[in-house]
Design an enzyme around this catalytic site. Structure first.
Site, short mmCIF file in Angstrom:
data_model
loop_
_atom_site.label_atom_id
_atom_site.label_comp_id
_atom_site.label_asym_id
_atom_site.label_seq_id
_atom_site.Cartn_x
_atom_site.Cartn_y
_atom_site.Cartn_z
N ASP A 69 0.85 -1.18 0.00
CA ASP A 69 0.00 0.00 0.00
C ASP A 69 0.89 1.23 0.00
O ASP A 69 2.01 1.19 0.51
CB ASP A 69 -0.95 0.03 1.20
CG ASP A 69 -2.04 1.08 0.99
OD1 ASP A 69 -2.94 0.82 0.18
OD2 ASP A 69 -1.97 2.16 1.59
N1 LIG Z 1 2.91 3.48 -12.82
C1 LIG Z 1 2.97 4.20 -11.67
N2 LIG Z 1 2.05 3.97 -10.71
C2 LIG Z 1 2.16 4.72 -9.59
C3 LIG Z 1 3.11 5.73 -9.40
N3 LIG Z 1 2.92 6.28 -8.18
C4 LIG Z 1 1.88 5.64 -7.61
N4 LIG Z 1 1.43 4.68 -8.46
C5 LIG Z 1 0.31 3.76 -8.27
C6 LIG Z 1 0.79 2.43 -7.73
C7 LIG Z 1 -0.46 1.93 -7.05
O1 LIG Z 1 -1.25 1.23 -8.02
C8 LIG Z 1 -1.18 3.19 -6.62
C9 LIG Z 1 -1.06 3.38 -5.12
O2 LIG Z 1 -2.31 3.10 -4.55
P1 LIG Z 1 -2.56 1.80 -3.64
O3 LIG Z 1 -1.33 1.46 -2.85
O4 LIG Z 1 -3.85 2.03 -2.95
O5 LIG Z 1 -2.71 0.60 -4.68
P2 LIG Z 1 -3.91 0.26 -5.66
O6 LIG Z 1 -5.21 0.51 -5.01
O7 LIG Z 1 -3.65 0.93 -6.97
O8 LIG Z 1 -3.68 -1.28 -5.92
P3 LIG Z 1 -3.79 -2.49 -4.86
O9 LIG Z 1 -4.26 -1.93 -3.56
O10 LIG Z 1 -2.40 -3.07 -4.80
O11 LIG Z 1 -4.78 -3.42 -5.51
O12 LIG Z 1 -0.54 4.27 -7.26
C10 LIG Z 1 4.06 5.95 -10.46
O13 LIG Z 1 4.94 6.82 -10.39
N5 LIG Z 1 3.96 5.16 -11.56
#
Ligand SMILES: Nc1nc2c(ncn2[C@H]2C[C@H](O)[C@@H](COP(=O)(O)OP(=O)(O)OP(=O)(O)O)O2)c(=O)[nH]1
Length: 193
Positions: A69
């Site tokens: 996270d």
């Molecule tokens: N490609 C890319 N993604 C980024 C960057 N900075 C942040 N992110 C994305 C990665 C994660 O998917 C998201 C962070 O949000 P979370 O930790 O809540 O994850 P998310 O809900 O997207 O996926 P998950 O909880 O793992 O199912 O932001 C970046 O510089 N490049």
């Protein structure tokens, strides 16, 4: 080693794990990502990474489960993923011309009660750019699905004046730490397929 599940819906995390080349599969954690309003960002990301990993491990107790996270901290503000372009504009307006910290927690759970974690920070300083440039960056759509509304490996790098820490951490998974956790857990990172 029994199979490895990346408890994530994040395409950024999948790209990073694909690069490592260790066989894995993905499963959405499907957890409530609400945390107490006043919880510090580093505690919040740790709580959520553990919550995501445990949710998937309950469904697959014989598997290894990796979850993460991430939150952005700038001054006293904590930023997650923007809901829309206006929210992304507000986030980037807060980050441009300032230094912010990316907090990423990773949790690895395994059979027999294995539980290891890491918390990684990266510090980023952005150029102060004019509103017109900010709008052009928003036009790229990179803000979608990204905590902080930018992609450090994409056009967002044009905003980046200074980066201290693991660049992969900014993308979503601090791979130096992920490799350490997997090696410490006994994974052969060059196993024959
Ligand atoms: N490609 C890319 N993604 C980024 C960057 N900075 C942040 N992110 C994305 C990665 C994660 O998917 C998201 C962070 O949000 P979370 O930790 O809540 O994850 P998310 O809900 O997207 O996926 P998950 O909880 O793992 O199912 O932001 C970046 O510089 N490049």
């Amino acid at each position: 080693m029994s199979d490895l599940i990346l408890a994530s819906t994040s395409s950024a995390r999948r790209v990073l794990m694909d690069g490592l080349g260790v066989p894995y599969r993905t499963e959405a954690p499907n957890v409530d990502e609400q945390v107490p309003e006043d919880m510090p960002a580093d505690e919040a990301v740790r709580m959520l990474a553990v919550r995501k990993a445990r949710a998937v491990q309950e469904r697959h107790p014989e598997s290894w489960v990796l979850a993460a996270d991430q939150l952005v901290e700038v001054g006293r503000d904590v930023l997650g993923k923007p809901q829309d372009r206006d929210a992304a504009r507000a986030q980037l307006t807060r980050l441009l011309g300032n230094t912010h910290v990316i907090h990423t927690a990773v949790c690895l759970l395994g059979p027999g009660g294995h539980h290891s974690e890491t918390l990684e920070d990266a510090r980023l300083t952005f150029f102060a750019v004019p509103p017109e440039e900010l709008e052009r960056y928003l036009d790229t759509g990179e803000w979608e699905g990204c905590a902080g509304s930018y992609r450090v490996e994409g056009r967002g790098q044009a905003l980046l004046q200074k980066l201290e820490g693991d660049r992969t951490n900014v993308q979503g998974l601090p791979m130096l730490s992920v490799v350490r956790l997997l090696r410490q857990a006994g994974f052969d990172l060059f196993a024959r397929p």
